[in-house]
Design a protein around this motif. Structure first.
Motif, PDB file in Angstrom:
ATOM      1  N   LYS A 139       0.819  -1.212   0.000  1.00 32.53           N
ATOM      2  CA  LYS A 139       0.000   0.000   0.000  1.00 32.53           C
ATOM      3  C   LYS A 139       0.853   1.263   0.000  1.00 32.53           C
ATOM      4  O   LYS A 139       0.460   2.296  -0.547  1.00 32.53           O
ATOM      5  N   LYS A 140       2.051   1.196   0.586  1.00 31.60           N
ATOM      6  CA  LYS A 140       2.892   2.390   0.698  1.00 31.60           C
ATOM      7  C   LYS A 140       3.406   2.848  -0.658  1.00 31.60           C
ATOM      8  O   LYS A 140       3.354   4.024  -0.994  1.00 31.60           O
ATOM      9  N   SER A 141       3.933   1.928  -1.461  1.00 34.28           N
ATOM     10  CA  SER A 141       4.537   2.313  -2.736  1.00 34.28           C
ATOM     11  C   SER A 141       3.554   2.239  -3.897  1.00 34.28           C
ATOM     12  O   SER A 141       3.664   2.995  -4.861  1.00 34.28           O
ATOM     13  N   GLY A 142       2.595   1.321  -3.834  1.00 39.04           N
ATOM     14  CA  GLY A 142       1.650   1.146  -4.931  1.00 39.04           C
ATOM     15  C   GLY A 142       2.246   0.490  -6.157  1.00 39.04           C
ATOM     16  O   GLY A 142       1.587   0.380  -7.194  1.00 39.04           O
ATOM     17  N   LYS A 143       3.499   0.040  -6.085  1.00 37.99           N
ATOM     18  CA  LYS A 143       4.170  -0.577  -7.231  1.00 37.99           C
ATOM     19  C   LYS A 143       3.954  -2.090  -7.211  1.00 37.99           C
ATOM     20  O   LYS A 143       3.908  -2.697  -6.149  1.00 37.99           O
ATOM     21  N   THR A 166       0.641  -3.495   4.123  1.00 38.35           N
ATOM     22  CA  THR A 166      -0.610  -4.050   3.615  1.00 38.35           C
ATOM     23  C   THR A 166      -0.421  -4.351   2.130  1.00 38.35           C
ATOM     24  O   THR A 166      -0.019  -3.475   1.361  1.00 38.35           O
ATOM     25  N   TYR A 167      -0.728  -5.575   1.714  1.00 30.20           N
ATOM     26  CA  TYR A 167      -0.414  -6.039   0.358  1.00 30.20           C
ATOM     27  C   TYR A 167      -1.679  -6.382  -0.431  1.00 30.20           C
ATOM     28  O   TYR A 167      -2.654  -6.911   0.132  1.00 30.20           O
ATOM     29  N   SER A 168      -1.627  -6.081  -1.728  1.00 31.19           N
ATOM     30  CA  SER A 168      -2.601  -6.578  -2.695  1.00 31.19           C
ATOM     31  C   SER A 168      -1.882  -7.552  -3.624  1.00 31.19           C
ATOM     32  O   SER A 168      -0.662  -7.499  -3.771  1.00 31.19           O
ATOM     33  N   PHE A 169      -2.654  -8.423  -4.274  1.00 39.66           N
ATOM     34  CA  PHE A 169      -2.064  -9.446  -5.129  1.00 39.66           C
ATOM     35  C   PHE A 169      -2.843  -9.552  -6.443  1.00 39.66           C
ATOM     36  O   PHE A 169      -4.054  -9.345  -6.478  1.00 39.66           O
ATOM     37  N   ARG A 170      -2.109  -9.888  -7.523  1.00 38.74           N
ATOM     38  CA  ARG A 170      -2.747 -10.147  -8.808  1.00 38.74           C
ATOM     39  C   ARG A 170      -1.993 -11.265  -9.519  1.00 38.74           C
ATOM     40  O   ARG A 170      -0.814 -11.515  -9.237  1.00 38.74           O
ATOM     41  N   VAL A 171      -2.680 -11.924 -10.463  1.00 38.69           N
ATOM     42  CA  VAL A 171      -2.109 -13.089 -11.159  1.00 38.69           C
ATOM     43  C   VAL A 171      -2.434 -12.978 -12.647  1.00 38.69           C
ATOM     44  O   VAL A 171      -3.576 -12.716 -13.037  1.00 38.69           O
ATOM     45  N   PHE A 172      -1.387 -13.151 -13.491  1.00 40.51           N
ATOM     46  CA  PHE A 172      -1.547 -13.254 -14.942  1.00 40.51           C
ATOM     47  C   PHE A 172      -1.434 -14.719 -15.344  1.00 40.51           C
ATOM     48  O   PHE A 172      -0.692 -15.491 -14.723  1.00 40.51           O
ATOM     49  N   SER A 173      -2.123 -15.100 -16.416  1.00 41.01           N
ATOM     50  CA  SER A 173      -1.904 -16.420 -17.017  1.00 41.01           C
ATOM     51  C   SER A 173      -0.999 -16.247 -18.239  1.00 41.01           C
ATOM     52  O   SER A 173      -0.909 -15.168 -18.814  1.00 41.01           O
ATOM     53  N   ALA A 261      18.734   0.134  -9.072  1.00 40.78           N
ATOM     54  CA  ALA A 261      18.748  -0.060  -7.617  1.00 40.78           C
ATOM     55  C   ALA A 261      17.932   1.061  -6.974  1.00 40.78           C
ATOM     56  O   ALA A 261      18.125   2.240  -7.277  1.00 40.78           O
ATOM     57  N   LEU A 262      17.017   0.674  -6.078  1.00 43.31           N
ATOM     58  CA  LEU A 262      16.180   1.647  -5.367  1.00 43.31           C
ATOM     59  C   LEU A 262      16.161   1.318  -3.887  1.00 43.31           C
ATOM     60  O   LEU A 262      16.364   0.163  -3.483  1.00 43.31           O
ATOM     61  N   ILE A 263      15.925   2.332  -3.056  1.00 39.98           N
ATOM     62  CA  ILE A 263      15.681   2.122  -1.629  1.00 39.98           C
ATOM     63  C   ILE A 263      14.523   3.014  -1.224  1.00 39.98           C
ATOM     64  O   ILE A 263      14.491   4.199  -1.567  1.00 39.98           O
ATOM     65  N   ASP A 264      13.533   2.431  -0.586  1.00 40.61           N
ATOM     66  CA  ASP A 264      12.337   3.167  -0.192  1.00 40.61           C
ATOM     67  C   ASP A 264      11.883   2.647   1.174  1.00 40.61           C
ATOM     68  O   ASP A 264      11.586   1.459   1.323  1.00 40.61           O
ATOM     69  N   GLN A 265      11.850   3.539   2.154  1.00 46.70           N
ATOM     70  CA  GLN A 265      11.424   3.166   3.510  1.00 46.70           C
ATOM     71  C   GLN A 265      12.253   1.993   4.050  1.00 46.70           C
ATOM     72  O   GLN A 265      11.737   1.123   4.752  1.00 46.70           O
ATOM     73  N   GLY A 266      13.522   1.967   3.695  1.00 41.63           N
ATOM     74  CA  GLY A 266      14.400   0.904   4.178  1.00 41.63           C
ATOM     75  C   GLY A 266      14.351  -0.370   3.364  1.00 41.63           C
ATOM     76  O   GLY A 266      15.088  -1.314   3.634  1.00 41.63           O
ATOM     77  N   VAL A 267      13.458  -0.432   2.365  1.00 45.35           N
ATOM     78  CA  VAL A 267      13.360  -1.614   1.509  1.00 45.35           C
ATOM     79  C   VAL A 267      14.271  -1.399   0.298  1.00 45.35           C
ATOM     80  O   VAL A 267      14.100  -0.446  -0.454  1.00 45.35           O
TER      81      VAL A 267
END
Length: 303
Positions: A139-143, A166-173, A261-267
């Motif tokens: 939810k924080k990054s939306g990526k 908080t996470y959302s999930f999606r699936v491609f075939s 390379a990226l760093i966001d909120q310690g990730v």
């Protein structure tokens, strides 16, 4: 000379084309006097509004301007001279990207883990489903980030999620044409609960809050497929904010367009664009600040 069809080698197996592509096939034959050539599909004459046939003394040309899935099937070619004949079969398969998976559900959330389930797509694009690509978004990054590629089952467990997100999930075939144009998105979200801490009164001066780098989530070994961009993730804490250095096989990764390379909120994340076999190896994420340094490793295999 008896009639003889000389079917090209690549046409002896199923001939695959995408929807909208042209089908242009030439099949040579021999025989004297000039043979009589006929085409059928399922024992019936061809639809001349869609399929053009042009015959010469030595070959026959089969042409469709824009292939449709209904053009798939087995076509029978017969070359005949005065009762003597030779036959051959042309198997055409017209494919397109599949539809999205169905009934994607967030089945369970426990600790750092999430379980997902879904069912195969209603439309497989006239081709076997090779697997599924699973992605997550916090939810924080939306990526959206890919966590599984070519998953062959209709369920999976996603681990190593970060506390408090908080996470959302999606699936491609995916089939021989590639990924579905859209994804199935899980209706619910997964919140990774923080552990409850008892408040402790401040016992040290503010200036002592400086902390050496420490990785709170390590890198995990990954396996990816050649040509499919992949990501490596870990999380680090420390004060002042550590400088992040990525290494491949102990060699520092500098300005290279293949890597982001990226760093966001310690990730910390490292995207490897369209990896090849030479991009496999041991990747290291090193965090450095004035109080010290720390590092984590993982192995990336490219198939």
């Amino acid at each position: 000379e008896l009639p003889k069809i000389r079917m090209p080698r690549h046409l002896r197996e199923t001939y695959i084309r995408r929807v909208g592509d042209a089908v242009n096939i030439m099949i040579p034959f021999q025989g004297k006097p000039q043979p009589e050539v006929s085409w059928t599909k399922g024992g019936q004459p061809l639809d001349t509004n869609r399929i053009n046939i042009r015959n010469t003394a030595r070959d026959t040309i089969f042409y469709i301007r824009q292939a449709q899935r209904g053009d798939s099937g087995k076509y029978e070619l017969t070359v005949q001279i005065n009762g003597a004949e030779d036959k051959a079969t042309l198997d055409i398969q017209v494919v397109e990207p599949p539809g999205p998976p169905q009934n994607l559900k967030l089945v369970d959330v426990w600790g750092f883990n999430v379980a997902l389930e879904w069912t195969p797509p209603a439309d497989n694009g006239n081709s076997e489903i090779k697997g599924y690509r699973v992605q997550k978004s916090d939810k924080k990054s939306g990526k959206w980030f890919t966590v599984l590629e070519r998953c062959t089952r209709t369920s999976c467990t996603i681990s190593d999620l970060i506390i408090g997100n908080t996470y959302s999930f999606r699936v491609f075939s995916e089939n021989i044409c590639g990924l579905s144009d859209s994804a199935a998105i899980a209706s619910g979200v997964a919140h990774i609960e923080k552990t409850k801490n008892t408040y402790q009164p401040e016992k040290i001066p503010q200036r002592d809050m400086m902390e050496a780098p420490k990785f709170t989530q390590p890198l995990t070994d990954r396996t990816t497929t050649r040509g499919y961009s992949t990501h490596l993730f870990c999380s680090v804490r420390g004060f002042p904010q550590p400088k992040i250095i990525w290494l491949k096989n102990q060699m520092e990764i500098r300005e290279d367009p293949k890597y982001i390379a990226l760093i966001d909120q310690g990730v910390c994340s490292l995207e490897i664009r369209k990896p090849g076999p030479f991009d496999g190896g041991v990747y290291t994420c090193k965090a450095v600040n004035p109080l010290g340094e720390a590092s984590v490793d993982c192995r990336l295999d490219v198939k």
